[in-house]
Design an enzyme around this catalytic site. Structure first.
Site, PDB file in Angstrom:
ATOM      1  N   ASN A 155     -98.953  23.549 -82.307  1.00 25.72           N
ATOM      2  CA  ASN A 155     -97.671  23.923 -83.044  1.00 25.72           C
ATOM      3  C   ASN A 155     -98.018  23.875 -84.457  1.00 25.72           C
ATOM      4  OD1 ASN A 155     -94.641  23.748 -82.813  1.00 25.72           O
ATOM      5  ND2 ASN A 155     -95.149  21.953 -84.553  1.00 25.72           N
ATOM      6  N   GLU A 156     -97.541  25.286 -84.962  1.00 21.85           N
ATOM      7  CA  GLU A 156     -97.685  25.480 -86.234  1.00 21.85           C
ATOM      8  C   GLU A 156     -99.076  24.954 -86.814  1.00 21.85           C
ATOM      9  OE1 GLU A 156     -94.320  23.826 -88.892  1.00 21.85           O
ATOM     10  OE2 GLU A 156     -93.083  25.466 -88.148  1.00 21.85           O
ATOM     11  N   CYS A 169    -117.220  20.289 -91.440  1.00 25.37           N
ATOM     12  CA  CYS A 169    -117.047  21.344 -92.161  1.00 25.37           C
ATOM     13  C   CYS A 169    -118.101  22.034 -93.040  1.00 25.37           C
ATOM     14  CB  CYS A 169    -115.455  21.526 -92.831  1.00 25.37           C
ATOM     15  SG  CYS A 169    -114.087  21.211 -91.909  1.00 25.37           S
ATOM     16  N   GLU A 313     -88.628  28.452 -83.960  1.00 21.24           N
ATOM     17  CA  GLU A 313     -87.736  27.249 -84.324  1.00 21.24           C
ATOM     18  C   GLU A 313     -86.746  27.842 -85.558  1.00 21.24           C
ATOM     19  OE1 GLU A 313     -90.161  24.158 -86.105  1.00 21.24           O
ATOM     20  OE2 GLU A 313     -91.398  24.055 -84.366  1.00 21.24           O
ATOM     21  N   LYS A 362     -85.128  12.132 -88.908  1.00 23.04           N
ATOM     22  CA  LYS A 362     -83.726  11.738 -88.254  1.00 23.04           C
ATOM     23  C   LYS A 362     -82.603  12.386 -89.180  1.00 23.04           C
ATOM     24  CE  LYS A 362     -84.387   7.374 -90.564  1.00 23.04           C
ATOM     25  NZ  LYS A 362     -85.769   7.564 -91.033  1.00 23.04           N
TER      26      LYS A 362
HETATM   27  C1  GAL Z   1     -91.592  22.496 -88.250  1.00 22.09           C
HETATM   28  C2  GAL Z   1     -92.191  21.795 -87.291  1.00 22.09           C
HETATM   29  C3  GAL Z   1     -91.281  20.883 -86.228  1.00 22.09           C
HETATM   30  C4  GAL Z   1     -90.374  20.318 -87.303  1.00 22.09           C
HETATM   31  C5  GAL Z   1     -89.785  21.325 -88.259  1.00 22.09           C
HETATM   32  C6  GAL Z   1     -88.618  20.618 -89.225  1.00 22.09           C
HETATM   33  O1  GAL Z   1     -92.465  22.938 -89.315  1.00 22.09           O
HETATM   34  O2  GAL Z   1     -92.898  22.576 -86.121  1.00 22.09           O
HETATM   35  O3  GAL Z   1     -91.743  19.944 -85.638  1.00 22.09           O
HETATM   36  O4  GAL Z   1     -91.024  19.212 -88.143  1.00 22.09           O
HETATM   37  O5  GAL Z   1     -90.773  22.178 -89.032  1.00 22.09           O
HETATM   38  O6  GAL Z   1     -88.132  21.685 -89.964  1.00 22.09           O
END
Ligand code: GAL
Length: 675
Positions: A155-156, A169, A313, A362
């Protein structure tokens, strides 16, 4: 670097609509309500298990899949497809406890502690091993499950940790350099170590670019950026290999952070079946934000040869990580969702399905707010959009077509931002205005890597293309010679891939094409401007930079007025072969840049898609026998729109659209036109 699966043979079941689903935050009775509400909201897919490592593997080698089996079956029974995450984004406490050396180290040599997320060094062997074991288990268990539509890898990547300065590294960096240069002499030559007594004798003497007394060697810094990109990319590739080795065949993607400049999206796109992006514009920017969002979408689409991408997202309304987190006013979320589709997305997804009631996010909005779905503005907007997207199935797979390309590379951004320059440069804020001047007049743009094929483009813009190789220059020369129009700005064509300056007057490799030679430059102070007057008498104010250039074979289109550069050339045009090349030695004001591009594009028969008020964005996708014209009002006021004779049906309200209409605040029309 072939694609992993045959994307052409893969069909999406419509525009993907849903969000990150984190059911481990809730008791199972809530899951029942979740699937019911997902169906009510038109959700057809969720990203599942992104942060579930600790729940799936609560202790090393002990797996608990029973809960995940139940969630997956529940979603499947309710017809909701799954983007199954590999769950590797946040190692559990047991892992960091057993492997404290896996925690990344910052530039000052301080090791991070666990307690948040993404707390792993990209080169740590224990992390790689544990992640691979986890991914293998997940892929073996669910690879054949009919609910799994795609794999959501990690993820990201690099959203928090895009560099690490640990000893592992450092050792990997030395090995990477040895592979790249073979001999220490070649490294010395490339890094220009003949200056400041930096000549290396042995590989072991080389360090990471830690905190240093003053400027670190620029060649070392550039290689470190390449090395970190390669290190993190190899994690992605490792997970892909583990999924494939377990026999799972579904396409894969990883979601990129909007605006993140440390990963080379063009290179990453070679390994992903879909490119994917997360988008969190600041609502307080109002209608100022949409053109920079457009850049990010154009970039992620262009990274994979203009194939559709995924919006993975966004927030339904508020995030919780800015200093001040404002709401998206009613309609803005819908307009921004359609903006993604207009630029080539085949999905609209959110973080997250149900807002958390505990933990670090939250106060971040979700598709279901903590007050519940009933009587909620957010859920009403989410459900309306879900219902509408079902009418857009034909748009899926269609393409954005452009004739204008903006030359851009991540290496160029890294090189531009290394210090010890005539001025410190924030690459994105210097490059974005050149894209905005086109985007804001609704001329579609691709974000083109200088290595890629220029066929099909009539106009190429090269803003601050500081790093230029001989092969880039030769491609540009050929583009112009064969009839293309090239616009090159200040601080372009300055260095080669080693960050060595091309000598002989800037930009040395393109003197013949541009017909000018830059001798000196003056970076301007933040509020400093220099007046420019063009041949027609139009005036504007140059910002950021002034090049002192010598016109050689060019027509001078505009000159400076005042300062010691008074009367010197500011904007020039050179005929070369069958084409023409402009040079712009400063950044003209936005209105002037708008007109400048408008004139050039009109000459090339490239026109705005329709006439509309400021803040109305227009894009086009084409596929099958149809074109889809997206008209989006990014403002909070009504705007008038005039079509250029396009007659078609609006996909959302299923009615014929008049030639002229008023678009309500944040209103959207998607007009299907025959090709
Ligand atoms: C993204 C991340 C998510 C959540 C979101 C909140 O960067 O992938 O898990 O944290 O931001 O804006």
């Amino acid at each position: 670097m072939a694609e992993i699966t045959n994307q052409a043979a893969f069909q999406l079941p419509g525009v993907l609509y849903g969000g990150d689903y984190n059911p481990e935050q809730w008791t199972e009775d809530v899951w029942q309500e979740d699937v019911r509400l997902m169906q009510a909201a038109g959700v057809n897919c969720v990203s599942l298990g992104i942060f579930s490592w600790a729940k799936i593997e609560p202790q090393q080698g002990q797996y608990n899949f029973a809960w995940l089996d139940r969630v997956i079956d529940l979603l499947h029974t309710h017809g909701i497809r799954i983007l199954l995450a590999t769950a590797t984004a946040s190692p559990p406490p047991w892992f960091s406890h057993l492997h404290p050396e896996s925690l990344p180290v910052d530039k000052h040599g301080l090791r991070y502690k666990p307690g948040s997320r993404q707390h792993y060094c990209p080169n740590n062997a224990a992390y790689r091993h544990a992640a691979s074991a986890l991914v293998t288990k997940i892929a073996l268990r669910y690879g054949a499950h009919p609910a799994i539509l795609m794999w959501h890898v990690n993820n990201e990547y690099a959203c928090h940790i895009y560099e690490c300065y640990c000893d592992t590294c450092r050792d990997h960096f030395r090995a990477w350099l040895q592979e790249r240069y073979a001999t220490i002499d070649a490294l010395n030559e490339s890094w220009g170590t003949a200056f400041w007594s930096q000549q290396y004798d042995q590989w072991e003497e080389i360090q990471l670019p830690h905190r240093t007394t003053t400027f670190v060697n620029p060649g070392q810094m550039l290689d470190y950026r390449r090395f970190m990109n390669a290190s993190i990319l190899s994690l992605f590739r490792g997970e892909i290999e583990a999924i494939r080795a377990a026999g799972a065949q579904q396409p894969m993607f990883t979601n990129m952070v909007f605006g993140l400049k440390w990963l080379d999206q063009y290179e990453w796109a070679c390994y992903a079946d879909y490119t994917a992006i997360d988008m969190y514009p600041d609502p307080s920017l109002g209608d100022q934000a949409w053109s920079s969002i457009a850049f990010a979408y154009d970039a992620i689409r262009s990274a994979k040869g203009n194939k559709p991408f995924l919006l993975l997202e966004q927030a339904t309304t508020q995030v919780n990580w800015r200093a001040i987190n404002q709401l998206k006013p009613p309609g803005m979320m819908r307009a921004l969702s359609y903006q993604a589709i207009a630029h080539g997305a085949d999905s609209v997804m959110f973080f997250q399905w149900r807002q958390s009631k505990a933990g670090a996010e939250k106060f971040h909005s979700g598709m279901i707010p903590l007050g519940g779905a009933a009587d909620s503005r957010i859920f009403a907007e989410v459900s309306q959009l879900g219902a509408e997207l079902k009418r857009l199935t034909d748009v899926v797979g269609s393409r954005v077509q452009t004739q204008v390309g903006l030359l851009f590379s991540y290496e160029n951004v890294w090189a531009l931002e290394i210090d010890s320059k005539p001025a410190q440069i924030d690459a994105m804020s210097a490059i974005l205005p050149w894209h905005a001047a086109l985007a804001q007049q609704n001329i579609p743009v691709d974000i083109v890597h200088p290595n890629s094929d220029f066929a099909g483009y009539r106009v190429l813009v090269a803003p601050l293309l500081y790093q230029m190789t001989e092969s880039h220059a030769e491609k540009l020369r050929q583009f112009v010679r064969e009839g293309g129009t090239l616009i090159v700005t200040y601080f372009s064509g300055i260095t080669d891939a080693r960050d060595h300056i091309w000598t002989g007057g800037y930009p040395a490799l393109l003197h013949d094409v541009l017909g000018i030679k830059v001798e000196e430059w003056q970076p301007l102070l933040p509020d400093e401007v220099v007046e420019i007057i063009d041949q027609t008498g139009q005036r504007t104010q140059g910002q950021h930079w002034v090049d002192l250039l010598h016109p050689v074979t060019v027509e001078v289109l505009a000159h400076y007025n005042g300062g010691f550069f008074d009367q010197r050339a500011a904007i020039t045009r050179n005929r070369f072969g069958s084409g023409q090349a402009y040079y712009v030695g400063t950044r003209p004001g936005a209105a002037y840049l708008h007109d400048f591009f408008c004139r050039i594009c009109t000459e090339q028969s490239i026109h705005s898609l329709i006439d509309a008020g400021v803040g109305v964005e227009v894009s086009m996708r084409s596929g099958g026998a149809n074109q889809y014209l997206f008209v989006i009002n990014h403002t909070g006021t009504s705007q008038s729109v005039t079509l250029h004779g396009q007659k078609g049906i609006d996909l959302i309200c299923e009615a014929t659209i008049a030639d002229q209409f008023s678009l309500e605040p944040y209103g959207v029309r998607i007009i299907r036109l025959p090709l």
